[in-house]
Design a protein around this motif. Structure first.
Motif, PDB file in Angstrom:
ATOM      1  N   GLU A  97      62.770  43.310  49.818  1.00 58.62           N
ATOM      2  CA  GLU A  97      63.357  43.032  51.124  1.00 58.62           C
ATOM      3  C   GLU A  97      64.874  43.043  50.922  1.00 58.62           C
ATOM      4  OE1 GLU A  97      63.108  39.929  54.915  1.00 58.62           O
ATOM      5  OE2 GLU A  97      61.680  39.742  53.256  1.00 58.62           O
ATOM      6  N   VAL A 100      69.765  39.831  52.062  1.00 59.48           N
ATOM      7  CA  VAL A 100      69.806  38.487  51.476  1.00 59.48           C
ATOM      8  C   VAL A 100      70.718  37.621  52.344  1.00 59.48           C
ATOM      9  CG1 VAL A 100      70.342  37.120  49.435  1.00 59.48           C
ATOM     10  CG2 VAL A 100      69.473  39.465  49.175  1.00 59.48           C
ATOM     11  N   HIS A 157      68.065  41.728  41.955  1.00 60.48           N
ATOM     12  CA  HIS A 157      67.836  41.284  43.333  1.00 60.48           C
ATOM     13  C   HIS A 157      67.262  39.878  43.281  1.00 60.48           C
ATOM     14  CE1 HIS A 157      67.747  42.408  47.563  1.00 60.48           C
ATOM     15  NE2 HIS A 157      66.574  41.814  47.682  1.00 60.48           N
ATOM     16  N   LYS A 191      63.463  35.650  45.444  1.00 62.35           N
ATOM     17  CA  LYS A 191      62.922  35.183  46.727  1.00 62.35           C
ATOM     18  C   LYS A 191      62.649  36.330  47.674  1.00 62.35           C
ATOM     19  CE  LYS A 191      64.109  32.196  50.654  1.00 62.35           C
ATOM     20  NZ  LYS A 191      65.110  31.246  51.222  1.00 62.35           N
ATOM     21  N   TRP A 192      63.415  37.414  47.550  1.00 66.18           N
ATOM     22  CA  TRP A 192      63.297  38.531  48.471  1.00 66.18           C
ATOM     23  C   TRP A 192      62.614  39.734  47.837  1.00 66.18           C
ATOM     24  CZ3 TRP A 192      63.910  36.665  53.056  1.00 66.18           C
ATOM     25  CH2 TRP A 192      64.751  35.572  53.234  1.00 66.18           C
ATOM     26  N   HIS A 215      58.691  40.910  47.036  1.00 69.88           N
ATOM     27  CA  HIS A 215      57.333  40.553  47.440  1.00 69.88           C
ATOM     28  C   HIS A 215      56.316  41.337  46.618  1.00 69.88           C
ATOM     29  CE1 HIS A 215      59.165  38.557  50.913  1.00 69.88           C
ATOM     30  NE2 HIS A 215      59.894  39.646  51.076  1.00 69.88           N
ATOM     31  N   ARG A 235      62.431  40.036  60.465  1.00 68.30           N
ATOM     32  CA  ARG A 235      62.292  38.755  59.778  1.00 68.30           C
ATOM     33  C   ARG A 235      60.804  38.415  59.667  1.00 68.30           C
ATOM     34  NH1 ARG A 235      64.648  37.141  64.823  1.00 68.30           N
ATOM     35  NH2 ARG A 235      63.173  36.063  66.194  1.00 68.30           N
ATOM     36  N   TRP A 249      57.283  41.044  55.877  1.00 67.85           N
ATOM     37  CA  TRP A 249      56.849  41.738  54.663  1.00 67.85           C
ATOM     38  C   TRP A 249      55.391  41.448  54.310  1.00 67.85           C
ATOM     39  CZ3 TRP A 249      61.385  43.873  55.049  1.00 67.85           C
ATOM     40  CH2 TRP A 249      61.716  44.935  54.205  1.00 67.85           C
TER      41      TRP A 249
END
Length: 388
Positions: A115, A118, A155, A158-159, A161, A331, A334
């Motif tokens: 994703e 950030v 990266h 948290k972002w 997946h 938002r 994902w």
């Protein structure tokens, strides 16, 4: 893979590079960069060690987006301006190579979709869950934040997946445009058994077509100027109805022809399309969408267009109480998108028309930027293995 140096890069056009350790890798890190003077260049980029909360990724697939072409040819999208060299790319999936301090949700070897945005995490919009509207978002591939058209990239974990075993890296890279569409459909409130129109048969429009069909919209009309794209749309979603936009007709005239495809002459205004998903951002198409939606309906503008539009039919929208809505990226899409792909709700693999190795990323941008070759979604694939 071992540490090489800790460096502070020079300020470039007023943006200073933060202090970060670089590392040595067994393979080079080719990247595709856009410059402030509208050029592209393929250069080797430094590889950074993952910081706290970050992971180092091997980017396996990156899709070329229309925004990449826009940054290259025009140097800006609205207030987002290319002021210096920047690695392009934001539709990506890859493998975790190394985890930084404090990362507990991922481990080396995990397959992930990236994703790319950030957010700051502390503004009122982030705290309200609308992190896509954060003004301090650091978005991959948007100057000064380097993107994913490179082999190695750090990266925030948290972002990133995790993707299931039955989802390929190519499909993982399609999660980003799918997320755009999902946010648009969620915001528009598409209804089961209600008519819908998709304006534009490019990658976003085709994903919108498939997602609208999976959501139960019916009938669905997709419009475009290019007959080959409409033919592909019919093959991709056979139940759709296609309409070739007439260049010499006004938006209102085109809208009347589109409405006829909903049996408007017999069922009246109630049968007109309740939702129009506008996926081009072109002013004439947005205006056509406004005239096409039924009274009390919704026009959802997903496409990115000119900074100022002057010819929207204000009083038509007002008197008919047609909601003209917009989205900015996405938002919380994902995981739902992964469910759609892994569960077979959507099959987006046919959209990938061209693939290029990372070393030929420049060719990929030129192919995507030339509509005459029939490209739909162009992806850059790195076939290298065991790159640690």
């Amino acid at each position: 893979m071992s540490p090489a140096a800790t460096t502070i890069g020079p300020a470039i056009n007023g943006v200073a590079k933060s202090k970060k350790a670089t590392i040595l890798t067994p393979l080079p890190n080719p990247s595709l960069q856009v410059t402030a003077d509208h050029n592209l260049k393929q250069v080797e980029a430094p590889v950074y060690a993952p910081g706290a909360g970050e992971v180092l990724l091997h980017i396996k697939a990156t899709g070329v987006c229309g925004s990449d072409i826009h940054f290259w040819r025009h140097g800006r999208i609205g207030k987002l301006v290319v002021e210096g060299d920047c690695i392009l790319g934001h539709e990506a999936a890859g493998i975790v190579l190394r985890c930084g301090e404090g990362v507990t949700n991922l481990k080396p070897g995990d397959r992930v979709a990236v994703e790319p945005g950030v957010p700051c995490g502390i503004c009122f919009l982030c705290l309200d869950g609308r992190y896509n509207l954060c003004e301090d978002v650091q978005f991959a591939g948007v100057y000064p934040y380097d993107g994913t058209i490179q082999r190695y990239k750090c990266h925030p974990a948290k972002w990133c997946h995790k993707i299931p075993d039955n989802v390929t890296f190519s499909e993982g890279a399609l999660l980003e445009p799918l997320s755009v569409v999902m946010h648009g459909i969620n915001t528009a409130g598409l209804s089961l058994g209600r008519g819908a129109v998709v304006c534009g048969a490019g990658p976003i429009g085709l994903i919108a077509l498939a997602a609208a069909r999976a959501s139960g919209a019916h009938p669905i009309v997709i419009t475009d100027l290019e007959p080959k794209r409409l033919a592909f749309a019919k093959q991709f979603v056979p139940s759709c109805i296609t309409y070739q936009v007439q260049k010499n007709a006004s938006p209102e005239e085109n809208s009347k022809e589109i409405r006829k495809l909903f049996n408007f002459e017999h069922v009246g205004e109630y049968g007109a399309p309740e939702v129009v998903l506008e996926c081009t951002g072109v002013e004439s198409s947005v205006t056509t969408a406004c005239y096409t939606a039924r009274r009390g309906g919704t026009v959802m503008v997903i496409g990115v267009g000119r900074e100022i539009m002057n010819n929207l039919p204000f009083m038509h929208l007002s008197l008919a109480e047609i909601d003209l809505k917009f989205i900015n990226r996405y938002r919380d899409t994902w995981l739902a998108g992964l469910q759609c792909l892994a569960g077979g709700i959507l099959d987006l693999k046919p959209l990938v028309s061209h693939t290029y190795p990372l070393e030929k990323a420049l060719d990929a941008l030129h192919t995507c930027g030339d509509l005459s070759n029939g490209s739909i979604k162009v992806q850059i694939i790195d076939q290298q293995e065991n790159i640690l």
